[in-house]
Write a protein that holds these residues in place. Structure first.
Motif, PDB file in Angstrom:
ATOM      1  N   ALA A 111      43.052  66.286  33.954  1.00 48.71           N
ATOM      2  CA  ALA A 111      42.576  64.918  33.726  1.00 48.71           C
ATOM      3  C   ALA A 111      41.668  64.413  34.841  1.00 48.71           C
ATOM      4  CB  ALA A 111      43.777  63.976  33.572  1.00 48.71           C
ATOM      5  N   SER A 112      41.311  65.281  35.798  1.00 45.16           N
ATOM      6  CA  SER A 112      40.572  64.829  36.979  1.00 45.16           C
ATOM      7  C   SER A 112      39.107  64.527  36.703  1.00 45.16           C
ATOM      8  CB  SER A 112      40.650  65.899  38.074  1.00 45.16           C
ATOM      9  OG  SER A 112      39.954  67.066  37.661  1.00 45.16           O
ATOM     10  N   GLY A 123      51.328  69.519  37.026  1.00 44.50           N
ATOM     11  CA  GLY A 123      51.728  69.299  38.405  1.00 44.50           C
ATOM     12  C   GLY A 123      52.781  70.268  38.907  1.00 44.50           C
ATOM     13  N   ARG A 134      43.811  67.411  42.472  1.00 46.47           N
ATOM     14  CA  ARG A 134      44.606  66.229  42.106  1.00 46.47           C
ATOM     15  C   ARG A 134      44.255  65.779  40.685  1.00 46.47           C
ATOM     16  NH1 ARG A 134      43.873  61.973  46.465  1.00 46.47           N
ATOM     17  NH2 ARG A 134      45.064  63.553  47.623  1.00 46.47           N
ATOM     18  N   ASP A 135      45.255  65.471  39.911  1.00 46.25           N
ATOM     19  CA  ASP A 135      45.133  65.041  38.507  1.00 46.25           C
ATOM     20  C   ASP A 135      44.700  66.173  37.575  1.00 46.25           C
ATOM     21  OD1 ASP A 135      45.858  62.408  39.189  1.00 46.25           O
ATOM     22  OD2 ASP A 135      43.773  61.940  39.703  1.00 46.25           O
ATOM     23  N   ASP A 166      40.657  65.762  45.762  1.00 48.23           N
ATOM     24  CA  ASP A 166      40.383  64.882  44.628  1.00 48.23           C
ATOM     25  C   ASP A 166      39.022  65.228  44.028  1.00 48.23           C
ATOM     26  OD1 ASP A 166      38.460  63.732  46.300  1.00 48.23           O
ATOM     27  OD2 ASP A 166      39.727  62.016  46.814  1.00 48.23           O
ATOM     28  N   ASN A 210      47.953  71.082  34.036  1.00 51.46           N
ATOM     29  CA  ASN A 210      48.058  69.756  33.420  1.00 51.46           C
ATOM     30  C   ASN A 210      49.460  69.184  33.591  1.00 51.46           C
ATOM     31  OD1 ASN A 210      49.365  71.553  31.725  1.00 51.46           O
ATOM     32  ND2 ASN A 210      48.857  70.405  29.864  1.00 51.46           N
TER      33      ASN A 210
END
Length: 533
Positions: free
Chosen positions: A358-359, A333, A354-355, A269, A331
């Motif tokens: 947009a993380s 996954g 993760r993400d 993350d 973007n």
């Protein structure tokens, strides 16, 4: 000038370092053609002509363990001095270079991207990736069979030559876009590249994702097709669709997630990533695996563009430090987990962010390591200076660009081999990249410290000169082959109608496995669900 004393490492100790599990960057500082003739298995090409331009990207941590080498250590010592000036503190030179390495009983490898190429051969062996011969594929096409041929190379390579009716879809995009390209789950799919590696990896990617279609790799790619005297297309523009339907995205995201679980691909993350970014004991790479267009439209700060298929095919062009942390993102996954599953099998400590886009994750944006110091000279001023004999033009572009066309009367030169120039004339450099000219000029000034002449760079480069209609000339045989140290002939000639070069290349690719020692082979983790480090 302060004296500089390099640290040397003998071959047997370097061999131990390569397999001790700690971070290490091993750079071959000869030019690309020299590198491709014979280099260490884990040697990453970092030509001295570009050293400061690329080192910070390939080895961002300046106290990482770095080993430089060439044939006999002469250029490597200069390179070590330059890295010390940039603040690299743990730099070594391979004692005796590749000559000593070979004398110590260790193998040298020809070609480029050798670990990735070797990996492709091991993947085919381990997974028994289905393949189809050029003749059998041609017969399917002639019969009009339901069939889709996907070329897994980047668009730039696809444009040069491809199998007729094939569609360009770089390997990193296959899992993301396959249902838009092949909506019928029963249609056979053939994946090809120029040779072998990307055909194998592309086909096995689709198989690993659980695609129900029959999937095959084209044996020996476009080269195998050409060797069978089958026609190739040139300049084809068929490519993957930009848009992916929501239903396709859901389906492929699930398939990618299952693949990541199978190979134990770990996620990280943004908070943990930020902690890693401040960890001075480990190197960290942030890799955007999306398309060039997506990257250009916006990415995370400090990320480098590493298109997914090429990151597998040519990992050493993007990541110069073994055992570094490599964090991938997209973007959607879909793409990053697929690429990470292969990098982990390649032996890299790879993670998915993760993400993704947009993380909010970031790395510090690296400042250029090469200063802008050269004054510019415009086309008109250079033409006038040539007319009155007050300037010598030195072309520091690639040797092949010089052979094709250059300013009439210009001479070719490269940073490791500084030329002797007439003492009565100023010097004007012509370059495709400003930084290459700056590095050449900096070394020239160091070697000619008392020389008062002006060194400048042509504004707009050779293109500006040619567009203005000034005299140019071609020299197809000059510089002679032996001086074209930046060009690897056997890799490139295979695409120029040279069947002997194509056969030599394919024999080289399939022969890589026989050269590996036990430790080199053991560093791959093919088929393993490797746990995170």
């Amino acid at each position: 000038m302060t004296s500089f004393t390099p640290q040397f490492v003998p071959s047997d100790r370097l061999k131990e370092w390569l397999h001790d599990g700690a971070e290490i960057a091993v750079f071959d500082v000869r030019e690309h053609g020299q590198y491709g003739e014979a280099h260490l298995f884990y040697g990453v090409t970092l030509p001295y002509s570009r050293l400061e331009l690329d080192i910070v990207r390939l080895a961002p941590r300046r106290d990482a363990r770095v080993v430089l080498y060439d044939t006999d250590a002469s250029v490597a010592v200069q390179a070590a001095q330059r890295l010390a000036a940039l603040g690299y503190t743990d730099v070594y030179v391979l004692e005796g270079g590749t000559d000593a390495w070979q004398q110590a009983g260790f193998a040298l490898f020809a070609g480029v991207n050798v670990p990735s190429k070797t990996f492709g051969e091991l993947v085919e062996m381990a997974y028994h990736t289905p393949r189809i011969t050029a003749r059998d594929l041609a017969a399917m096409r002639e019969r009009g069979d339901d069939l889709v041929i996907l070329d897994g190379r980047p668009v730039s390579e696809y444009l040069k030559m491809t199998i007729p009716s094939s569609i360009c879809c770089p390997n990193g995009e296959l899992g993301y876009r396959i249902r838009e390209l092949v909506p019928n789950p029963t249609t056979p799919i053939v994946v090809n590249c120029a040779g072998r590696t990307r055909s194998i990896i592309g086909a096995q990617t689709l198989i690993n994702l659980g695609i129900p279609n029959p999937v095959m790799a084209l044996e020996n790619g476009t080269q195998g097709w050409y060797l069978e005297d089958l026609p190739l297309e040139h300049g084809s523009t068929r490519r993957y669709p930009d848009a992916v339907a929501p239903s396709s995205l859901v389906q492929m995201r699930e398939a990618s997630r299952a693949l990541a679980e199978r190979f134990a691909v770990p996620e990280v993350d943004a908070r943990t990533f930020a902690q890693w970014a401040s960890d001075t004991s480990r190197s960290l790479f942030l890799c955007d695996v999306r398309t060039p267009e997506e990257f250009a439209a916006g990415s995370l700060p400090g990320a480098q563009h590493t298109p997914g298929g090429q990151l597998i095919q040519a990992t050493d062009q993007y990541v110069g430090v073994r055992h570094a942390r490599v964090v991938l993102f997209d973007n959607d996954g879909v793409r990053a987990p697929i690429v990470a599953s292969w990098l982990r099998q390649l032996g890299h400590d790879a993670y998915v962010l993760r993400d993704g886009l947009a993380s909010g994750a970031s790395l510090p944006v690296r400042a250029p390591a090469v200063e802008t110091t050269l004054p510019e000279i415009d086309v008109a001023a250079l033409a006038a200076a040539l007319a009155d004999g007050s300037v010598t033009v030195v072309d520091v572009r690639s040797s092949m660009s010089y052979r094709r066309e250059h300013v009439a009367g210009a001479r070719w030169a490269i940073r490791p081999h500084l030329p002797n120039l007439s003492a009565s004339r100023n010097i004007a450099l012509i370059a495709d990249e400003r930084g290459v000219a700056e590095l050449f000029a900096a070394d020239w000034r160091r070697a000619n410290a008392r020389d008062p002449r002006t060194v400048s760079v042509l504004t707009g480069g050779f293109k500006a000169w040619a567009v203005a209609g000034h005299p140019v000339e071609s020299t197809p045989d000059l510089p002679p082959d032996a001086e074209c140290i930046d060009y690897l002939f056997f890799v490139h000639d295979r695409h120029d109608g040279n069947k002997a070069a194509a056969r030599q290349y394919l024999a080289w690719e399939t022969g890589l496995l026989a050269q590996l020692d036990e430790k080199e082979r053991g560093a791959f983790r093919i088929g393993e669900s490797a746990t995170a480090k």
